[in-house]
Design a protein around this motif. Structure first.
Motif, PDB file in Angstrom:
ATOM      1  N   LEU A  95       0.822  -1.209   0.000  1.00 14.45           N
ATOM      2  CA  LEU A  95       0.000   0.000   0.000  1.00 14.45           C
ATOM      3  C   LEU A  95       0.856   1.258   0.000  1.00 14.45           C
ATOM      4  CD1 LEU A  95      -2.849  -1.007   2.495  1.00 14.45           C
ATOM      5  CD2 LEU A  95      -2.966  -0.872   0.000  1.00 14.45           C
ATOM      6  N   PHE A  96       1.976   1.221   0.715  1.00 13.01           N
ATOM      7  CA  PHE A  96       2.871   2.383   0.740  1.00 13.01           C
ATOM      8  C   PHE A  96       3.473   2.624  -0.645  1.00 13.01           C
ATOM      9  CE2 PHE A  96       7.232   4.007   1.162  1.00 13.01           C
ATOM     10  CZ  PHE A  96       6.959   5.253   1.718  1.00 13.01           C
ATOM     11  N   LEU A  98       2.163   1.746  -3.495  1.00 12.93           N
ATOM     12  CA  LEU A  98       1.085   2.241  -4.358  1.00 12.93           C
ATOM     13  C   LEU A  98       0.790   3.712  -4.081  1.00 12.93           C
ATOM     14  CD1 LEU A  98      -1.381  -0.796  -4.302  1.00 12.93           C
ATOM     15  CD2 LEU A  98       0.159  -0.102  -6.158  1.00 12.93           C
ATOM     16  N   TRP A  99       0.845   4.101  -2.808  1.00  7.67           N
ATOM     17  CA  TRP A  99       0.613   5.508  -2.459  1.00  7.67           C
ATOM     18  C   TRP A  99       1.701   6.400  -3.039  1.00  7.67           C
ATOM     19  CZ3 TRP A  99       3.510   8.975   0.456  1.00  7.67           C
ATOM     20  CH2 TRP A  99       2.867  10.177   0.768  1.00  7.67           C
ATOM     21  N   VAL A 100       2.953   5.959  -2.924  1.00  9.05           N
ATOM     22  CA  VAL A 100       4.049   6.738  -3.488  1.00  9.05           C
ATOM     23  C   VAL A 100       3.897   6.861  -4.997  1.00  9.05           C
ATOM     24  CG1 VAL A 100       6.543   6.776  -3.879  1.00  9.05           C
ATOM     25  CG2 VAL A 100       5.654   6.192  -1.625  1.00  9.05           C
ATOM     26  N   ARG A 102       1.145   6.687  -6.706  1.00 10.71           N
ATOM     27  CA  ARG A 102      -0.072   7.426  -7.066  1.00 10.71           C
ATOM     28  C   ARG A 102       0.090   8.930  -6.850  1.00 10.71           C
ATOM     29  NH1 ARG A 102      -3.378  10.388  -8.180  1.00 10.71           N
ATOM     30  NH2 ARG A 102      -5.654  10.222  -8.146  1.00 10.71           N
ATOM     31  N   PHE A 103       0.640   9.330  -5.711  1.00 15.53           N
ATOM     32  CA  PHE A 103       0.670  10.747  -5.362  1.00 15.53           C
ATOM     33  C   PHE A 103       1.985  11.429  -5.746  1.00 15.53           C
ATOM     34  CE2 PHE A 103      -2.565   9.024  -2.556  1.00 15.53           C
ATOM     35  CZ  PHE A 103      -3.573   9.951  -2.687  1.00 15.53           C
TER      36      PHE A 103
END
Length: 371
Positions: A95-96, A98-100, A102-103
């Motif tokens: 998830l981390f 994917l967050w990196v 994505r944002f």
């Protein structure tokens, strides 16, 4: 039916020494020593031949120790089975990432495209400054040096990547790390089973100490990467330095490599800083020195106090050797490998010292009775 003399001849032949029988005790002892040395040489040759695969396995152990440390931290909060804890750690990591992506992925990607151009421009400015001060470097010589350097880097990084493939290597490390983290005792008992019975207890205690030190070492490295990356990004973003997010990411990733990562990230940061003027360049030098002070006087001593205190020269020498032999993977695993070897040598020295002390005490106890 065999006659009597023929039976005597057969009995004599059965009792006669063969070509592999050694009757002399001294020669038999020396032959056994020779066989041991031959076996050690063969084992060393096999280790060198399988060094690539052994390094991948060690990388899996290091990644497994990182997952194991996270699972232990989750276990202090949630009393759930180990498999679920390992799954939660992997899920949080995914998830981390994917967050990196994505944002910050698009921003970092655009900055990464600008970075080579910025460094090239700064390189040209440096050549102009040298010419203005009477130094006339030849472009052909500089290009030759650059090509030699890039060629050397290519040879180094192709050692592991060419044999196994970078993607395959990382995949194997991930899979091995997950298996090791799910059932670490199973593999530890399997290795201990192959040792003599009198060495198994010492191996179990040494493996436990190594695992604890490796978990703390990796946890300290992870904390250092996060602190240095976020601090660099915040300080550069505050002053308006270009590509602050990318420089923070580079600084955080290279913080995993002690002694080598900081100068590389600092050089890139300073080059980008001077692209915005002398004041910005001086500010990036200040940020680099501040990060170096935090790393040298806060993070590194904290890690050394909790794990293994390694001399910087020893770590740097190991990184140079491992980098030449195994490329980027060897460079990244040099520090944990040296730490594990040091713990093993210290444990062996303690064990041999304890055995020698027991022998001396036994001799002292026997001496009065024999007098």
């Amino acid at each position: 039916m065999a006659s009597g003399p023929q039976q005597e001849v057969e009995a004599d032949l059965s009792e006669r020494a063969g070509p592999t029988d050694i009757s002399d005790p001294l020669i038999r002892t020396e032959a056994r020593k020779a066989f041991v040395w031959i076996g050690m040489v063969a084992l060393l040759a096999l280790t060198v031949f399988l060094s690539q695969s052994l390094l991948v396995i060690f990388g899996g152990i290091v990644f497994g120790a990182l997952i194991d440390g996270g699972a232990r931290m989750v276990g202090k909060v949630l009393k759930i089975p180990r498999g679920l804890r390992v799954g939660l750690v992997l899920l949080f990591a995914l998830l981390f990432l994917l967050w990196v992506g994505r944002f910050a992925g698009s921003q970092i990607a655009s900055q990464a495209a600008e970075l080579p151009t910025t460094i090239e421009n700064q390189f040209r400015h440096g050549l102009s400054w040298l010419r203005a001060h009477g130094i006339q470097p030849r472009i052909t010589e500089l290009r030759g040096m650059a090509q030699e350097a890039l060629g050397g880097i290519g040879q180094v990084t192709r050692v592991v990547g060419g044999l196994i493939g970078v993607v395959t290597t990382l995949f194997l490390i991930l899979v091995l790390g997950i298996y090791f983290a799910l059932e670490p005792r199973l593999y530890r008992r399997g290795v201990g089973w192959m040792l003599p019975i009198d060495r198994r207890d010492n191996f179990e205690s040494t493996a436990a100490i190594m695992g604890q030190a490796l978990r703390r070492l990796l946890f300290g490295r992870l904390i250092g990467m996060i602190v240095e990356g976020l601090f660099t990004w915040a300080m550069l973003q505050f002053y308006g330095v270009p590509m602050a997010a990318l420089l923070g990411l580079i600084t955080g990733l290279l913080a995993f490599l002690p002694n080598i990562g900081a100068p590389i990230s600092g050089m890139i940061m300073i080059l980008v800083g001077f692209s915005g003027g002398y004041e910005m360049g001086l500010y990036t030098i200040f940020v680099y020195l501040l990060i170096h002070l935090i790393d040298g006087y806060l993070i590194v001593p904290m890690i050394a106090r909790k794990t293994v205190d390694l001399p910087p020269a020893l770590v740097l020498a190991a990184q140079l050797i491992m980098g030449v032999l195994f490329g980027l993977l060897g460079l990244a695993l040099a520090d944990p490998l040296v730490a594990m070897i040091k713990i093993w040598l210290e444990r062996e020295a303690d064990r041999n010292g304890g055995a020698e002390t027991d022998l001396l005490q036994g001799s002292a106890a026997i001496a009065p009775g024999s007098a």
